[in-house]
Design a protein around this motif. Structure first.
Motif, PDB file in Angstrom:
ATOM      1  N   GLU A  57      34.264 -15.583  29.642  1.00 10.79           N
ATOM      2  CA  GLU A  57      34.023 -15.870  28.220  1.00 10.79           C
ATOM      3  C   GLU A  57      34.953 -15.030  27.344  1.00 10.79           C
ATOM      4  OE1 GLU A  57      29.589 -16.319  27.074  1.00 10.79           O
ATOM      5  OE2 GLU A  57      29.611 -15.308  28.996  1.00 10.79           O
TER       6      GLU A  57
ATOM      7  N   LEU B  55      38.270 -16.667  27.207  1.00  9.79           N
ATOM      8  CA  LEU B  55      38.216 -17.842  26.318  1.00  9.79           C
ATOM      9  C   LEU B  55      38.455 -17.438  24.872  1.00  9.79           C
ATOM     10  CD1 LEU B  55      35.185 -20.065  27.441  1.00  9.79           C
ATOM     11  CD2 LEU B  55      37.594 -20.698  27.380  1.00  9.79           C
ATOM     12  N   ASP B  56      37.804 -16.348  24.444  1.00  8.84           N
ATOM     13  CA  ASP B  56      37.921 -15.934  23.054  1.00  8.84           C
ATOM     14  C   ASP B  56      39.247 -15.261  22.751  1.00  8.84           C
ATOM     15  OD1 ASP B  56      35.697 -17.073  22.094  1.00  8.84           O
ATOM     16  OD2 ASP B  56      34.691 -15.237  21.469  1.00  8.84           O
TER      17      ASP B  56
ATOM     18  N   VAL C 211      42.076 -16.267  24.162  1.00  7.19           N
ATOM     19  CA  VAL C 211      42.953 -17.433  24.025  1.00  7.19           C
ATOM     20  C   VAL C 211      42.703 -18.113  22.685  1.00  7.19           C
ATOM     21  CG1 VAL C 211      43.493 -19.708  24.949  1.00  7.19           C
ATOM     22  CG2 VAL C 211      43.138 -17.786  26.503  1.00  7.19           C
ATOM     23  N   ALA C 212      41.444 -18.190  22.284  1.00  8.44           N
ATOM     24  CA  ALA C 212      41.101 -18.840  21.022  1.00  8.44           C
ATOM     25  C   ALA C 212      41.548 -18.008  19.822  1.00  8.44           C
ATOM     26  CB  ALA C 212      39.598 -19.085  20.950  1.00  8.44           C
ATOM     27  N   GLY C 213      41.899 -16.734  20.062  1.00  7.38           N
ATOM     28  CA  GLY C 213      42.339 -15.880  18.965  1.00  7.38           C
ATOM     29  C   GLY C 213      41.199 -15.211  18.223  1.00  7.38           C
TER      30      GLY C 213
END
Lengths: 265, 230
Positions: free
Chosen positions: A172, A175-176, A178-180
């Protein structure tokens, strides 16, 4: 007569309870069966494939240690947050989940000797220019897996200048990043390298700053966690770790995942 | 049993309590504002008017809140065009994602409560409004809605409590609400019983407060239903 019957019944019940209470203890000492708690969301150490299979370094080491001990093993996947409470609640007998041997954890559980030791590092987006210092990190947000040595480190060393975002799993947190949503991530360097940077998702990200191994935060490496009362099982795991280090089985597993020996010194 | 850990971490719990209350109140406000027109439209007999609100209600009630919040938080972050747009300033923050998810969810349930209450309006009240010469809009505002919202009160009280318990999901997407605080305390000190029972205690207090508020509201707006004092 009725009174007598009640007494006999009570005695029998007591005897039955005694047997029930002692029987598993006797059985447990032989350690013919060991249930092992693993995590499953921490590549390359442990992850779950698309077909639901547990794979990774921790998983291979767990099976190899079991084989060496000569016990029948079952792996039990468990979320990181509850991994120690579940051990204490006897849902399994040992944890092999890249758990660092720290003072705080030693208050609750016993540890085997380490089975690997790798440093922690920060990772950032390429070209983001974030530098690792009190000033460079001011106002930045850093992602970390909750309740890990890395969580303790970032909270203890930089908690006053950065916003710490805590995640249930390492996946997780990736994921965040990568999401910035976070500027940086701190985690085990090997986990980041193999589980993130070398994947499609991790292209465009890089390590930044030094390697951290401060024993105050990071302990003595990752060990097998076992309930304190099961000192015999700790000894069995210590022997098994020594054996697979000596007979080359450790190296075989190590080389499957890494191009250097992650056991440390 | 070691509750000193809880005492030591009381500031963390209290800051979590603040986040929980803040999210709850904002979500309920936004949700109600959305739910009112949706509920009225859903109660309409015309298919062109009720199709969208009924679809919305069906979707919100038909999927778990956790899935909805994950969709907004993790799901939307997958699209590059969204990440490069102005909207990302909103979706970047876990707080706004949680608030949007909670608001839409409670809007769905509340709209259904309002729709049901409107559908149950006694025919006589509507006929009386018409007989007085009220146009449909006026009748809705003066007769149907006041009557329906009164009837909806107990069901809405339930929805508020459900929403309170739904806010724990904020703790799953990095926010430190009451539940998030409990998870941090548990993970630092390995005391699951103490840390979660403490959170449970705060939730109980909040629920008690909500129940009390709704009791007061019912006493006020259901006054006409009480037997007259002797």
């Amino acid at each position: 007569m009725k009174q007598f019957n009640a007494t006999v019944f009570a005695a029998m019940l007591f005897a039955a309870m005694l047997t029930a209470a002692t029987a598993p203890a006797v059985h447990a000492q032989k350690w013919k069966e060991i249930r092992i708690g693993v995590e499953g969301a921490y590549p390359p150490f442990s992850s779950i494939t698309e077909s639901g299979q547990l794979v990774g370094f921790d998983i291979d080491i767990a099976w190899e240690l079991c084989k060496t001990i000569g016990a029948e093993c079952a792996l039990v996947p468990q979320d990181w947050d509850g991994i120690i409470p579940a051990l204490l609640a006897r849902k399994y007998d040992a944890i092999i989940a890249s758990m660092s041997i720290t003072e705080e954890r030693k208050k609750k559980v016993a540890f085997s000797n380490k089975y690997y030791h790798t440093p922690a590092r920060f990772v950032r987006k390429k070209g983001s220019g974030v530098s690792i210092s009190k000033a460079g990190l001011a106002g930045k947000s850093v992602g970390v897996q909750r309740a890990t040595t890395h969580d303790n480190f970032i909270t203890g060393e930089f908690g006053d200048t950065v916003t710490v975002k805590r995640y249930g799993t390492q996946d997780e947190a990736y994921l965040d990043l990568v999401a910035g949503r976070v500027d940086l991530l701190i985690a085990d360097s090997v986990a980041i390298d193999d589980g993130f940077l070398s994947t499609d998702q991790g292209a465009g990200f890089e390590f930044v700053g030094p390697s951290y191994t401060d024993p105050k935060y990071f302990g003595e490496g990752a060990g097998v966690a076992i309930r304190k009362r099961d000192a015999d099982l700790v000894a069995l795991f210590n022997d098994a770790i020594r054996t697979i280090r000596a007979n080359g089985r450790y190296k075989a597993i190590n080389d499957k995942y890494f191009d250097f020996d992650i056991y440390g010194e | 049993m070691d509750f000193t850990v809880i005492i030591d971490n009381l500031p963390l719990y209290l800051s979590g309590l603040r986040v929980t209350i803040e999210l709850l109140i904002l979500a309920l406000l936004c949700g109600f504002v959305l739910a009112l027109p949706l509920g009225v439209a859903a109660a309409s007999r015309r298919a062109t008017v009720n199709a969208f609100p009924r679809g919305f209600i069906y979707f919100m009630r038909g999927t778990p809140l956790l899935a909805q919040v994950y969709l907004i938080y993790h799901g939307f972050a997958q699209f590059d065009f969204l990440r490069e747009s102005m909207l990302w300033a909103v979706f970047k923050e876990a707080y706004w994602c949680a608030l949007i998810g909670f608001s839409l969810n409670t809007a769905g349930y509340t709209a259904e409560i309002i729709r049901g209450a409107i559908a149950q309006t006694p025919r006589g009240e509507i006929e009386a409004a018409r007989a007085c010469g009220m146009r449909p809009g006026v009748a809705l505002r003066r007769v149907i809605l006041p009557s329906a919202l009164r009837r909806a009160l107990p069901a809405y009280g339930n929805e508020v409590i459900f929403m309170l318990h739904g806010t724990v999901i904020a703790g799953v997407i990095t926010l430190v609400d009451l539940f998030g605080a409990a998870k941090i305390v548990n993970s630092r000190h390995f005391v699951p019983f103490e840390s979660f029972i403490a959170a449970g205690f705060f939730y109980l207090c909040l629920t008690f407060l909500i129940v009390w508020l709704f009791k007061g509201a019912e006493r006020k707006w259901h006054a006409h239903l009480r037997p007259r004092a002797a």
